[in-house]
Design a protein around this motif. Sequence first.
Motif, PDB file in Angstrom:
ATOM      1  N   PRO A 184       4.206   2.937  -3.034  1.00 24.78           N
ATOM      2  CA  PRO A 184       3.445   1.829  -3.619  1.00 24.78           C
ATOM      3  C   PRO A 184       2.492   1.166  -2.632  1.00 24.78           C
ATOM      4  CG  PRO A 184       5.729   1.178  -3.242  1.00 24.78           C
ATOM      5  CD  PRO A 184       5.652   2.636  -2.952  1.00 24.78           C
ATOM      6  N   ASP A 185       2.698   1.358  -1.323  1.00 23.31           N
ATOM      7  CA  ASP A 185       1.812   0.738  -0.332  1.00 23.31           C
ATOM      8  C   ASP A 185       0.470   1.445  -0.258  1.00 23.31           C
ATOM      9  OD1 ASP A 185       3.913  -0.958   0.255  1.00 23.31           O
ATOM     10  OD2 ASP A 185       4.683   0.342   1.831  1.00 23.31           O
ATOM     11  N   THR A 186       0.475   2.763  -0.340  1.00 23.11           N
ATOM     12  CA  THR A 186      -0.775   3.534  -0.265  1.00 23.11           C
ATOM     13  C   THR A 186      -1.214   4.037  -1.635  1.00 23.11           C
ATOM     14  OG1 THR A 186       0.443   5.586   0.133  1.00 23.11           O
ATOM     15  CG2 THR A 186      -0.202   4.311   2.060  1.00 23.11           C
ATOM     16  N   HIS A 187      -0.397   3.836  -2.674  1.00 21.25           N
ATOM     17  CA  HIS A 187      -0.659   4.337  -4.041  1.00 21.25           C
ATOM     18  C   HIS A 187      -0.807   5.855  -4.057  1.00 21.25           C
ATOM     19  CE1 HIS A 187      -1.065   0.233  -5.440  1.00 21.25           C
ATOM     20  NE2 HIS A 187      -1.996   0.015  -4.533  1.00 21.25           N
ATOM     21  N   GLU A 228       1.416   7.929  10.611  1.00 19.12           N
ATOM     22  CA  GLU A 228       2.267   8.604   9.632  1.00 19.12           C
ATOM     23  C   GLU A 228       2.517   7.666   8.455  1.00 19.12           C
ATOM     24  OE1 GLU A 228       6.561  10.971   9.671  1.00 19.12           O
ATOM     25  OE2 GLU A 228       6.228   9.277  11.026  1.00 19.12           O
ATOM     26  N   VAL A 229       2.207   8.108   7.220  1.00 19.22           N
ATOM     27  CA  VAL A 229       2.358   7.258   6.042  1.00 19.22           C
ATOM     28  C   VAL A 229       3.511   7.701   5.143  1.00 19.22           C
ATOM     29  CG1 VAL A 229      -0.033   6.481   5.980  1.00 19.22           C
ATOM     30  CG2 VAL A 229       0.601   8.610   4.813  1.00 19.22           C
ATOM     31  N   PHE A 230       4.080   8.878   5.383  1.00 22.38           N
ATOM     32  CA  PHE A 230       5.202   9.363   4.574  1.00 22.38           C
ATOM     33  C   PHE A 230       5.889  10.457   5.379  1.00 22.38           C
ATOM     34  CE2 PHE A 230       7.266  10.496   0.475  1.00 22.38           C
ATOM     35  CZ  PHE A 230       7.349   9.238  -0.092  1.00 22.38           C
ATOM     36  N   ASP A 257      -4.886  -1.375   7.915  1.00 16.96           N
ATOM     37  CA  ASP A 257      -5.353  -1.088   6.559  1.00 16.96           C
ATOM     38  C   ASP A 257      -4.476  -0.052   5.847  1.00 16.96           C
ATOM     39  OD1 ASP A 257      -6.326   0.757   8.458  1.00 16.96           O
ATOM     40  OD2 ASP A 257      -7.761   1.538   6.998  1.00 16.96           O
ATOM     41  N   ILE A 258      -3.758   0.786   6.594  1.00 18.11           N
ATOM     42  CA  ILE A 258      -2.885   1.769   5.938  1.00 18.11           C
ATOM     43  C   ILE A 258      -1.417   1.354   6.001  1.00 18.11           C
ATOM     44  CG2 ILE A 258      -4.470   3.686   6.334  1.00 18.11           C
ATOM     45  CD1 ILE A 258      -2.736   4.592   8.644  1.00 18.11           C
ATOM     46  N   TYR A 259      -1.132   0.233   6.643  1.00 13.39           N
ATOM     47  CA  TYR A 259       0.251  -0.272   6.712  1.00 13.39           C
ATOM     48  C   TYR A 259       0.300  -1.729   6.250  1.00 13.39           C
ATOM     49  CZ  TYR A 259       1.212   3.855   9.577  1.00 13.39           C
ATOM     50  OH  TYR A 259       1.345   5.150  10.043  1.00 13.39           O
ATOM     51  N   PRO A 260       0.185  -1.974   4.946  1.00  9.34           N
ATOM     52  CA  PRO A 260       0.351  -3.350   4.463  1.00  9.34           C
ATOM     53  C   PRO A 260       1.805  -3.782   4.577  1.00  9.34           C
ATOM     54  CG  PRO A 260       0.198  -1.831   2.623  1.00  9.34           C
ATOM     55  CD  PRO A 260      -0.055  -1.016   3.865  1.00  9.34           C
ATOM     56  N   VAL A 280      11.897  -8.576  -0.162  1.00 15.36           N
ATOM     57  CA  VAL A 280      11.519  -9.292   1.056  1.00 15.36           C
ATOM     58  C   VAL A 280      10.648  -8.353   1.896  1.00 15.36           C
ATOM     59  CG1 VAL A 280      12.365 -10.414   3.135  1.00 15.36           C
ATOM     60  CG2 VAL A 280      13.637 -10.640   1.000  1.00 15.36           C
ATOM     61  N   LEU A 281       9.448  -8.788   2.197  1.00 13.84           N
ATOM     62  CA  LEU A 281       8.488  -7.919   2.869  1.00 13.84           C
ATOM     63  C   LEU A 281       8.605  -8.016   4.386  1.00 13.84           C
ATOM     64  CD1 LEU A 281       5.322  -8.544   0.649  1.00 13.84           C
ATOM     65  CD2 LEU A 281       7.068  -6.781   0.399  1.00 13.84           C
ATOM     66  N   MET A 282       8.182  -6.955   5.050  1.00 14.27           N
ATOM     67  CA  MET A 282       8.184  -6.909   6.505  1.00 14.27           C
ATOM     68  C   MET A 282       6.910  -6.218   6.976  1.00 14.27           C
ATOM     69  SD  MET A 282      10.836  -3.763   7.313  1.00 14.27           S
ATOM     70  CE  MET A 282      10.305  -3.491   8.994  1.00 14.27           C
ATOM     71  N   SER A 283       6.530  -6.500   8.203  1.00 17.35           N
ATOM     72  CA  SER A 283       5.381  -5.838   8.821  1.00 17.35           C
ATOM     73  C   SER A 283       5.874  -4.647   9.628  1.00 17.35           C
ATOM     74  CB  SER A 283       4.631  -6.813   9.726  1.00 17.35           C
ATOM     75  OG  SER A 283       3.660  -6.127  10.495  1.00 17.35           O
ATOM     76  N   LEU A 284       5.093  -3.566   9.612  1.00 18.21           N
ATOM     77  CA  LEU A 284       5.434  -2.378  10.393  1.00 18.21           C
ATOM     78  C   LEU A 284       4.813  -2.395  11.782  1.00 18.21           C
ATOM     79  CD1 LEU A 284       5.075   0.425   7.682  1.00 18.21           C
ATOM     80  CD2 LEU A 284       7.144  -0.739   8.441  1.00 18.21           C
TER      81      LEU A 284
END
Length: 527
Positions: free
Chosen positions: A285-288, A341-343, A372-375, A398-402
């Motif tokens: 869902p972060d990168t759709h 790396e996104v997945f 921009d690729i890690y919301p 609960v959201l977190m930053s990477l």
Amino acid sequence: MTVSKMTWRPQYRSSKFRHVFGKAATKESCYDGVPITRSVQDNNFCAVNPRFLAVITECAGGGAFLVLSVHHTGKVDPHHPRVSGHRGNVLDIKWNPFNDYCIASCSEDTTVKVWEIPPHGVLKNLTVPWKDLQGHSRRVGLIEWHPTANNILFSTAYDYQVMIWNLDCPEQVIKNPVRTITHHTDVVLSMSFNTDGNLLATTCKDRKVRLMEPRSGNLLREANCKTHKASKVLVLGNLKMLFTTGTSRWNDRQIALWDQDDLSVPLLQDNLDGSSGVLFPFYDPDTHMLYLAGKGDGNIRYYEISSEKPYIHYLTEYRSNLPQKGMGVMPKRGLDVSSCEVFRFYKLVTIKSLIEPLAMIVPRRSESYQEDIYPMTAGNRPALTAEEWLSGIDKGPVLMSLKPGSQVELSYSEMTKGMGNSLDSRRSHSRPGALQLTYIQDQLGTKDGREDSGRTEDDRTRTPVSNGEDLALCSPPRTENELRLKFHKQQEEIRRLRELLNQRDVRVKQLELEIKNIKNTQSQSSL
């Protein structure tokens, strides 16, 4: 409503994920010699989190699965201890999203068991579960954790029922689920939640796609499309759309996209090929981005999802000669953000007894953190307790930053005590990089104090874990296998300490910059 078809003509649209590519791990970074199960169940047979990799194995006289450290790559010892408390074949395993040391498994013996994994891994065969859930009358094929509520587990079996379990109870054996959903007339093939967990979508062998409220069990909508026999379903985050994979009337593999509010006719429907393996869909869902991996295939197709027509945009595919039996997926908090790396998949290759990590990478020249690729993404903290969710409360994750250095990694004791009260969420979810140095010092101080003066108390807290061992109290290694296990535990501890030092270095640099900025502002104001 007319069903639209996907077009494979080149579409020139701007996308930062157009050139995403798959990078398979080297032989040294794979897990070799794993006796992967030969079960014909259409499940992934593998579960991953940032600490452990679990895979269902082939064994005689009951069911078992392996739990390995993520960093324990290379040749796996054939006599490695297993989690082997089931009397029948294990069919599905899932890690608790809020506790990296807790895993659930279901089996042909009609039970669901929840296990506590010791902080240094499984050192001897684990046979006594933390919770034993007994309510189904036939073999249990699927389990899912609730995405935002702590200790809420869903299971479905060949008795056509979906049961909801509350693990926040003192009993070790739980025989009564908090709710049983009985809308299905055949075997449930897949389950999927939306982002905040107030909607549950299921596919069933009776060809119907159902959307329901998981807490009350009320059926909201039902799709019965004669031209599409759905096998797997995904709720696409908060896009208010469902995605299904299945077969057409002529047994071609087919995908379909549905409007969440109207399941009468799919928004989009398209045939892919004539292969027979089940298509496993995975959505980020972060990168759709949507990934399709077929059972028995060597390739993985990936797409980008949008909320406007044509909805699904084909990007490209990763190709390999090694067919996959199942796929594990690493949570976003376990990815390597320094390499964009996104997945990350963990591909089960049965013909070689191999588990191959596969990273999906966005090519970028810069080595700095790419915001921009890690919301902000869903973290490892529950938004609700089990009682709050059962009382009717819904909350988003609960959201977190990477961003490196922006998170405090929870220890084993904090995980097992209940993560909701272990840390103040404001400490880790403020601005990116705001790691509290004083908090780390407090943690180090309390840890040293526990090690020096509270050894017996710490031992008592570890006693409920069936095969947990304290390194200071155990005997020296007697065999080469024990020596190897202790070596890997030591390497894991060294890695954790290095991460802690890196986080402190980042905070020190931030404090130096803040002091420098304050001095500059003071000098300007004095002028």
